[in-house]
Design a protein around this motif. Structure first.
Motif, mmCIF file in Angstrom:
data_model
loop_
_atom_site.group_PDB
_atom_site.id
_atom_site.type_symbol
_atom_site.label_atom_id
_atom_site.label_comp_id
_atom_site.label_asym_id
_atom_site.label_seq_id
_atom_site.Cartn_x
_atom_site.Cartn_y
_atom_site.Cartn_z
ATOM 1 N N LYS A 18 -6.433 40.127 39.427
ATOM 2 C CA LYS A 18 -5.315 39.306 38.969
ATOM 3 C C LYS A 18 -5.820 38.227 38.020
ATOM 4 O O LYS A 18 -5.260 37.968 36.955
ATOM 5 C CB LYS A 18 -4.609 38.689 40.182
ATOM 6 N N GLU A 21 4.444 36.303 41.258
ATOM 7 C CA GLU A 21 3.406 37.235 41.676
ATOM 8 C C GLU A 21 3.724 37.779 43.069
ATOM 9 O O GLU A 21 4.061 37.013 43.973
ATOM 10 C CB GLU A 21 2.051 36.537 41.672
ATOM 11 N N LEU A 54 2.641 41.348 38.804
ATOM 12 C CA LEU A 54 2.720 40.062 38.120
ATOM 13 C C LEU A 54 3.846 40.135 37.106
ATOM 14 O O LEU A 54 3.801 40.940 36.168
ATOM 15 C CB LEU A 54 1.387 39.730 37.422
#
Length: 932
Positions: free
Chosen positions: A778, A798, A859
């Motif tokens: 991420k 997220e 995301l």
């Protein structure tokens, strides 16, 4: 002069010898390198195979362990009352253990704490139990060490694990294997439940899929060296004594490879151990190493032979060419040919361009050529991957040229025309080394003309004559002008043919999309039998259907017919399916669901000039009722329990996408045991025979009323389709046909263990830990954001969802909320939701391989420009960086196809430490992203 010929021959021979030696040297080096690589790959694949076999064996044996433990918990098995024996025997007869291969479980016996049998399966053993005077008189006995621990009558179940033991049968049948499990008996004693097993049959079924080739062998050994299973009669474990000693086998905690010599052959042994049922088993896979090397050796020898022959051929052709150049001179003679007038050329051009059918155009090219350049025969050769192919020929003498394909080393004269891009004339083929004779055809004069469109060569036009020196320079000029006209007509016909093929390919793609959207099979419900069949009239069917479970145990059944063709209609079907699954979560009433879908999809359908008929039937198993709502489909037919006649359900409405003011209503249909209902599309009643007569409602209703009360759904469906085919009388169907048949059935009560329902406000799902690699992925993907997508007003959401299908709905709901807040139109929101759902399902099924312990990271980044989306997995399986061609490879390729076509930007990336990242962008304004 003879000396000169000898010198050339000697030189050629020396060159051939040197080339053959060089080829042999290179081939030997290549063989050595390739052979080592093949052996290494062979060892790795064998080790991987034996590891897989070990894991499968362990899983199967542990499942057997779990099975006997579960069976020992059944109340009737625990009971010591003689009144419960029949029920216990019934449980044994229908227990899940009989999912194992037939004969692998020989018998099941219930023993008391003293080791005396109480009862057994199969039932013929119970007769001997009733007459036993000593426990050792039974066909097998619980080992004394177990009886000693329970003889006193106390409950010691927790201290006795499930064991697999080998014992001698008391009936003289030799040794047998017993799986012994303690049972908490109802009399507060610890007693026993015993499976008598044939492990050879169990392993035979488990390893039946293994391909052993010509030299392979597979053994399963116990930890004391006894052979439980061997796939073939030979070789035996004695052939590898150095590898099968017990002290060696006990050291193999991890799978290993070992080589040994047997009967003058080097063999590879791959060994792995399996621990299950408190025992250790050795999986021993052996194969001749030469089996892996044989293919490489044969291929290398073939390469050497062909390379040597090619060298000899090249040197031979070069020698002939040198001799031809040294001793022969070309002679060319020219003859005058009549000039072709401009009007004739225009007439020819008009005739050539009067059709787009490729075969007709080719025929006219050769027919019109005779008017301009007299000749005996002519042919058109087109360039293809395999070489030059003769696609048309013509002979004025009544003969027919042989259609053939010329390889790159053949048809040298035509190849020269292509290479030089100008006409070639051979006045005497018998004296020109470029000429290759065609068997059965006499050709002495030849003109080869390039067929070209602009600067692109598409083939060669051959003009032939049986007399030498037949063609003049003027003939060549006229023929070239004709060839240019013919090339244009030929290219137009080929482009038209290509367009037709593209349309056909589009229909194939659309059919593939449609097949991925429809359910693979009908649901298996205890209260309801459901069968469905859908037949397309053409390549792509407009019909579709869906089965969807709802809350409170209800099921939604949908049948529809979308108006439209090709990929747009297939994509519209995908959008309808996505919207339907989404709205079904919010609406339990079919009328409300139709209303919501019509409102949601109306603008998109109007803009694309599409609409869809759609009917819903929601079945409530608790009340045995259908709730039916109809939007433009035929009314369903129902026969209620106790009746022998069908009647239609009076419910209707306009198709979706026609009107925004339409209000839909639903109808409740009681559906008790024995009731039957049919839902079908208009392809049934609108089937037309050879005189244009429809099958019609009256004939369909008469057929339905003729169905006997006891008819099954499958039989009803077959009889209705048979009536349609009989009415068509051999004609292809004019419309798509989809039929769904329902029949209510009585629920048979079966004994099962129900898991407790979770309390309100709690969940039984495990908490999923987010792997560190996902967090790092991420962070790295966040750092890698393109500067073109940065925005001061950007905000992110997220999510981490478990790798289990169904959780993609969370991501889809989240992206819907963000898309609405950014300001996307409803049509674009549907596209974005479909793409995100497909990306999440790809990550769950393929990236994380459905591993519940792994998470999928999502995301969502919103800005004034639009939405940027990243879906990340841990990369247990990598995704292709290029989207596969639709209709090829894994069916998930359709998901990637959807994503690429529904979003403005689409990319698949790999993370350095492992993992896939699907990156997608949808712009709020289409001028930022080019054409949609």
């Amino acid at each position: 002069m003879p000396k000169l010929r000898f010198s050339i021959g000697t030189t050629a021979a020396l060159v051939v010898v040197v080339l053959v030696l060089l080829i042999a040297l290179v081939t030997a080096i290549a063989w050595s390198v390739i052979n080592r690589t093949v052996v290494d790959q062979f060892r790795a694949s064998e080790l991987q195979l034996v590891t897989s076999l070990s894991q499968q064996a362990e899983a199967s044996l542990n499942n057997l362990n779990s099975n006997i433990a579960t069976l020992g918990l059944q109340q009737e098995i625990r009971s010591t009352s003689q009144l419960d024996v029949d029920e216990a025997l019934n449980t044994l007869a229908f227990t899940e253990v009989f999912k194992y291969p037939e004969g692998s479980i020989i018998s099941i016996t219930r023993f008391d704490h003293r080791g005396y049998p109480r009862y057994a399966w199969p039932g013929n053993l119970n007769a001997s139990i009733s007459t036993l005077k000593d426990r050792m008189d039974f066909k097998y006995a619980v080992p004394q060490e177990f009886v000693d621990r329970t003889r006193g009558g106390q409950r010691v179940t927790s201290s006795i694990p499930i064991h697999l033991r080998q014992v001698e049968r008391s009936d003289g049948g030799g040794k047998t294997y017993l799986l012994i499990a303690p049972v908490d008996a109802s009399n507060l004693n610890t007693e026993y439940l015993v499976y008598e097993l044939d492990l050879g049959i169990l392993f035979q079924d488990l390893f039946d899929f293994v391909e052993l080739g010509d030299s392979g062998q597979l053994w399963v050994l116990t930890n004391n060296g006894e052979v439980l299973f061997q796939a073939r009669s030979s070789p035996t474990p004695d052939s590898a004594p150095a590898l099968t000693r017990l002290e060696d086998l006990s050291d193999y905690d991890e799978p290993v490879n070992r080589t040994y010599e047997a009967e003058g052959d080097t063999r590879l042994a791959s060994v792995a151990s399996t621990n299950a049922l408190s025992s250790t088993f050795i999986i021993f896979l052996t194969r001749s190493q030469s089996e892996a090397q044989a293919g490489v050796t044969n291929n290398i020898i073939s390469i050497f032979v062909f390379s040597s022959l090619a060298a000899v051929l090249v040197i031979g052709m070069a020698t002939l060419l040198i001799r031809r150049i040294a001793y022969e001179q070309q002679k060319r003679q020219q003859e005058e040919q009549r000039q072709q007038t401009t009007s004739t050329m225009l007439e020819v051009a008009r005739a050539l361009n009067s059709s787009l059918d490729l075969s007709i155009v080719l025929e006219r090219i050769l027919a019109e050529l005779q008017k301009l350049v007299p000749h005996d025969s002519a042919a058109v050769l087109l360039l293809e991957d395999m070489g030059l192919r003769t696609v048309a020929e013509h002979s004025t003498r009544g003969g027919k040229l042989t259609t053939t394909i010329f390889r790159p080393d053949e048809a040298r004269a035509a190849r020269e025309v292509i290479a030089m891009n100008h006409p070639i004339v051979i006045n005497d083929t018998s004296k020109d080394e470029r000429w290759t004779d065609v068997p059965g055809i006499k050709i002495r004069s030849w003109i080869g003309l390039p067929l070209r469109v602009r600067d692109h060569l598409v083939g060669v036009l051959n003009i032939n004559d049986e007399e030498p020196n037949r063609f003049t320079a003027e003939d060549v000029d006229v023929a070239q002008a004709f060839a240019d006209q013919a090339s244009i007509a030929l290219q137009n016909a080929r482009l038209y043919q290509l367009e037709v093929k593209q349309i056909e390919q589009e229909l194939i793609i659309a059919r593939g999309i449609q097949e991925t959207l429809l359910p693979e099979k009908s649901p298996e419900l205890p209260q309801l039998q459901v069968v469905v069949r859908s037949l397309a009239a053409q390549q792509v069917s407009g019909d579709y259907y869906l089965f969807l479970p709802l809350r409170d145990g209800k099921w939604l059944f949908a049948i529809g017919d979308v108006q439209g063709k090709g990929i747009p209609a297939a994509l519209m079907m995908a959008v309808i399916m996505t919207a339907l699954r989404d709205e079904a979560v919010r609406h339990n009433n079919p009328a409300d669901l139709l209303q919501a879908l019509n409102t949601r999809l109306l603008q998109r359908m109007v803009r694309n000039h599409m609409n869809t008929g759609l009917m819903f039937a929601i079945f409530d198993s608790s009340t045995y009722q259908f709730e039916v709502a109809n939007g433009g489909m035929l009314q369903p037919y129902v026969r209620y329990a106790g009746s022998d006649k069908f009647d239609f359900v009076p419910v209707g409405g306009y198709p979706l996408g026609v009107s925004g003011t339409m209000k839909y209503a639903s109808k409740t249909v009681p559906f008790q045991t024995g009731s039957m209902m049919l839902m079908f599309t208009d392809g049934v009643v609108e089937a037309q025979n050879r005189v244009g007569e429809f099958l019609g409602f009256e004939k369909v209703e008469a057929l339905l009323d003729s169905f006997p009360v006891e008819i099954t759904p499958e039989e009803a469906l077959d009889r209705l389709l048979e009536a349609v085919q009989i009415h068509l009388d051999g004609l292809p169907p004019q419309d798509d046909t989809t039929i769904i048949v329902f029949r209510a059935q009585e629920v048979k009560e079966t004994m099962s263990i129900q898991e407790p329902e979770p309390e309100e406000g709690h969940t039984t799902r495990p908490i999923i830990a987010v792997p560190a690699s996902m967090v790092e992925a991420k962070e790295k993907t966040a750092e890698a954001r393109s500067s073109t997508h940065s925005d001061a007003n950007r905000y992110n959401v997220e999510l981490f969802i478990p790798s289990q299908l169904g959780f993609e709905m969370i991501a889809r709901s989240a992206v819907e909320s963000m898309a609405r807040e950014v300001g996307f139109e409803e049509e674009r929101i549907e596209d974005i939701k479909t793409a995100v759902a497909e990306a999440c399902m790809n990550a769950i099924e393929h990236g994380n391989a459905m591993d519940i312990t792994r998470s999928v990271g999502v995301l969502l980044s919103a800005s004034e420009a639009g939405l940027e989306i990243r879906v990340m997995d841990t990369g247990m399986k990598t995704l292709p960086q290029e989207v596969p061609s639709p209709g090829q490879g894994d069916m998930r390729g359709w998901g990637l196809f959807f994503m690429q076509n529904l979003m403005d930007e689409f990319e698949i990336r790999y993370l350095p430490e492992g993992g896939n990242v699907i990156h997608m962008v949808s712009y709020l304004k289409t001028d930022n992203a080019g054409d949609d």
